[in-house]
Design an enzyme around this catalytic site. Structure first.
Site, PDB file in Angstrom:
ATOM      1  N   ASP A  35      35.751  19.932   8.857  1.00 56.56           N
ATOM      2  CA  ASP A  35      34.591  19.601   9.690  1.00 56.56           C
ATOM      3  C   ASP A  35      34.056  20.860  10.382  1.00 56.56           C
ATOM      4  OD1 ASP A  35      32.860  17.668  11.332  1.00 56.56           O
ATOM      5  OD2 ASP A  35      34.007  18.682  12.891  1.00 56.56           O
ATOM      6  N   GLU A  44      35.227  16.249   3.773  1.00 58.32           N
ATOM      7  CA  GLU A  44      35.541  17.280   4.770  1.00 58.32           C
ATOM      8  C   GLU A  44      36.949  17.825   4.564  1.00 58.32           C
ATOM      9  OE1 GLU A  44      32.834  16.385   8.685  1.00 58.32           O
ATOM     10  OE2 GLU A  44      34.704  15.262   8.499  1.00 58.32           O
TER      11      GLU A  44
END
Length: 206
Positions: free
Chosen positions: A42, A114
């Site tokens: 992320d 992610e």
């Protein structure tokens, strides 16, 4: 499905296959799952997308850059990329998640993507992760309008009217439905100069 297929789609071949396996593993499957990799990915994703936007749009201010980035890294955008990669075919899910259709769930697919970015970073460094993210996002940036992406319909309408020097819309609540804690409002929107009258419903007043 053969993980080599996914690696070819990503444009990265893992030196450490266990990182790829972990990135594809949901917590329902085993204790060695992808949540820590997701956390890492992320941050890398936000950094790379911010850099892409900074380089591409040199006349856009900080506020609009932040709006663009937020829309490009949100769950729906990641989910759409995951679908293009056919990522659901590679997920490692527990029996319960499999039965409940977890391989179709946007949150699981977005989180797994992610995690893959985090795994690529650990496998080959920042530049490798950056290159994969850029290859996935540049085609998206080629098709979006930076002036409108992420703006709600009310804002877009007001900006259009201001640009044409037309008075802002008039909004009227014409009906309220539902219990006090869960109301839905029926709204009338008027632009008299353009002879426009439209109706819409939503959970809040304009």
């Amino acid at each position: 499905m053969d993980p080599l297929v996914l690696q070819n789609r990503l444009g990265h071949n893992f030196k450490d296959a266990t990182l790829l396996q972990q990135a594809l593993t949901h917590r329902s499957h085993s204790s060695l799952h992808n949540e820590r990799l997701e956390f890492l990915g992320d941050s890398i994703l936000n950094c790379v997308v911010a850099s892409l936007l900074f380089d591409r749009y040199n006349k856009i201010d900080e506020g609009d850059l932040s709006r663009l980035r937020a829309n490009l890294v949100k769950q729906q955008s990641l989910y759409e990329i995951a679908q293009r990669l056919d990522l659901s075919q590679f997920l490692r899910l527990g029996e319960g998640e499999l039965k409940s259709g977890g391989f179709r769930r946007p949150s699981i697919l977005a989180d797994t993507l992610e995690a893959l970015f985090g795994a690529i970073f650990l496998d080959a460094g920042f530049n490798a992760a950056r290159d994969v993210i850029r290859s996935l996002y540049i085609p998206i940036l080629d098709t979006v309008d930076p002036k409108t992406l992420g703006k709600d319909a009310k804002t877009l309408l007001q900006e259009y009217l201001q640009g044409k020097k037309i008075p802002l819309p008039q909004y009227n609540v014409v009906a309220t439905h539902g219990a006090a804690h869960n109301q839905e409002f029926e709204i009338e929107c008027l632009v008299p100069k353009l002879e426009i009258q439209v109706f819409g419903t939503g959970p809040s007043r304009p």
